[in-house]
Design a protein around this motif. Sequence first.
Motif, mmCIF file in Angstrom:
data_model
loop_
_atom_site.group_PDB
_atom_site.id
_atom_site.type_symbol
_atom_site.label_atom_id
_atom_site.label_comp_id
_atom_site.label_asym_id
_atom_site.label_seq_id
_atom_site.Cartn_x
_atom_site.Cartn_y
_atom_site.Cartn_z
ATOM 1 N N SER A 1 0.720 -1.185 0.000
ATOM 2 C CA SER A 1 -0.204 0.069 -0.103
ATOM 3 C C SER A 1 1.008 1.286 0.148
ATOM 4 O O SER A 1 0.092 2.437 0.017
ATOM 5 N N GLY A 2 2.134 1.202 0.095
ATOM 6 C CA GLY A 2 3.194 2.367 0.081
ATOM 7 C C GLY A 2 4.292 1.926 -0.598
ATOM 8 O O GLY A 2 4.600 0.859 -0.973
ATOM 9 N N PRO A 3 5.476 2.843 -0.718
ATOM 10 C CA PRO A 3 6.471 2.680 -1.283
ATOM 11 C C PRO A 3 7.415 1.619 -0.518
ATOM 12 O O PRO A 3 7.402 1.728 0.676
ATOM 13 N N VAL A 4 7.990 0.812 -1.159
ATOM 14 C CA VAL A 4 8.965 -0.071 -0.597
ATOM 15 C C VAL A 4 10.386 -0.268 -1.352
ATOM 16 O O VAL A 4 10.305 -0.388 -2.563
ATOM 17 N N PRO A 5 11.412 0.107 -0.460
ATOM 18 C CA PRO A 5 12.808 0.212 -0.982
ATOM 19 C C PRO A 5 13.184 -1.345 -1.350
ATOM 20 O O PRO A 5 12.707 -2.176 -0.693
#
Length: 594
Positions: free
Chosen positions: A267-271
């Motif tokens: 649901s959000g950015p993942v490095p």
Amino acid sequence: MKKAVLVSLLSATILHSPLSAQTMDEMWDNRSSGKEHANINWFKDAKFGMFIHWGLYSKLGGEWKGKKYFGSGEWIMNQARIPVKEYEQVAANFNPIDFNADEWAQLAADAGMKYMVITAKHHEGFSMYDSKVTSFDMTDATPYKKDPMKPLSEAARRRGIQFGFYYSQFQDWYEPNGGKNGWDFDESKKNYQLYYEQKAIPQIKELLTQYGPLGILWFDTPGGMTKEQTQNFIDSLRLLQPGCLFSSRVGHGLGDYKDLGDSEIPSGPVPGAWESLYTHNDSWGYIQHDLNFKTPEQIIQLLAQVASRGGNLLLNVGPDGNGRIPEYSIKYLKEVGKWLHINGEAIYGTTYGKIPDQPWGVSTSAPGKQFLHVLKMPDDRKLLVPVNSKIAINKIYLVKNKQAVAFTRKGNDLIIQLPALPHSANEVVVMEYKGITPDYTLSMPVTISSRFKENLAEVVRAGLQGNAQLKSLTYSHYYGDWKHTTCITDLKDSTDGISFNLRFTDAADYRIILEYACDPASAKQEGVLLFNEQPLYFRTLKTGSFEKNAPLLFIRQVAGIVSAKAGEARISIHPVNNGKELFKLKSLIVEPVK
Ligand code: H79
């Protein structure tokens, strides 16, 4: 500092996402070793891959003894409890004479896919290649007698596509000592070590030595090994092909990159290096009666969404027992390829965008560039983009034809005026800038505008108070066709709450809608939604209970209408009384009253 925001988001949504049952977590190990593999860069840049599930189940096509099975087709042996002896007969009739390696590889290339992963052996235990370890394989057990993996690996590589194998390392329903066939064999009498020694390890060695350099070994559903045993397993295989990446489902957090759950998007950015994996229809393995294919528009948008979080999309096709890829997969993937051919620079080699999700779409980034993926065109074709006023913007243009577009800036707002354009699943606009990179923070206000029929505030953007938790809920409709929805749960007491910062671009009346699932035990409770200071009271409505093998149903309930001024506002939601969970909130929807 901002980096920390990102990583802590990760741990909230990914690393600790409680996938309801512990066993699913174990099956879908989404942790990676954290060590950067020397050969990870091709994977990070590739962004789009073809998954192929092909096995004896493809021949059955979701039907056994005249009965149709629904869900994941490659599970039919398990679902119908087919005895090994009878399943062998499927191999005896498996003759995929229409298989054409060049056609498959060309489809992947035409679709813009940069890698390919195919099932060498799925849980059913059948080897789709020429294996000397067993006679339950393509060359010994079928009338086809040939090894399709040889020409396929070559056809893929000839087109610059990285080739990899899926291998089910623990589950093997054909072998007395393999995992998870409890209908033919007694699970308590199994010797998994023997299975690993006699079949899985020698077979993986065959795959690593007979098909040229592999991009990936895609393991699935680990089991029967300790962390130390898994490490030894990896170390011994690594010697054969140090450049080959191992997927996280090798287990115990020892893989080279992360795979999310089946059909799951963060649901959000993942490095870091990771991958979302999706079916094209609802099944991995071919099912004749499953025609629920994702449309080209849906795939193009899914690809943009996954890329906007920084990951790859591994999209599955399920060829049939004759070796034919379903017509709809061929047709729709080629459409996706046409879009990528024009807009590929907004996907390949990018990472997560620095502009949080907006009502118009999502963003990806490359050095000095933010790609704005317009998935929903506003009526007036004006895009509001929150960008720090200190960032120097050089130019803004359409990716497809490099045509410059007009923009104005006002404080931290960038307003882009797009020209009239034909409909596109994803119109990409590039913002070229100098100097500091825009910051991504999930606490940035969610943009709400009357130019969109509805504005979505996803719960990942909310702040949590008290017991409130953000969870990825996992469930299936039929059998193994997994779905995931991120929700806020555990709002139990009046001191628990969630809050959204919203930014209204224009003054108007807006309907505030709660989208949630509500267990029978949670129904008929009072809740309050505070719009700034103004309370809107509501009572929860029953939708059904949350179970692993049933759909999770959501209702959209209007909490009320509010008059918003242009500018920032805050919405918080709380239970009125103490005791039980209020609901599982999926999103807040804000609709302008027209
Ligand atoms: O290859 C595809 C799936 O077959 C595989 N991963 C993707 C890439 C996969 N293997 N296991 N799982 C997914 C999780 C399956 C859980 C299940 Fe069940 C347990 C399926 C059958 C038993 C839950 C209970 C769903 C149906 C019954």
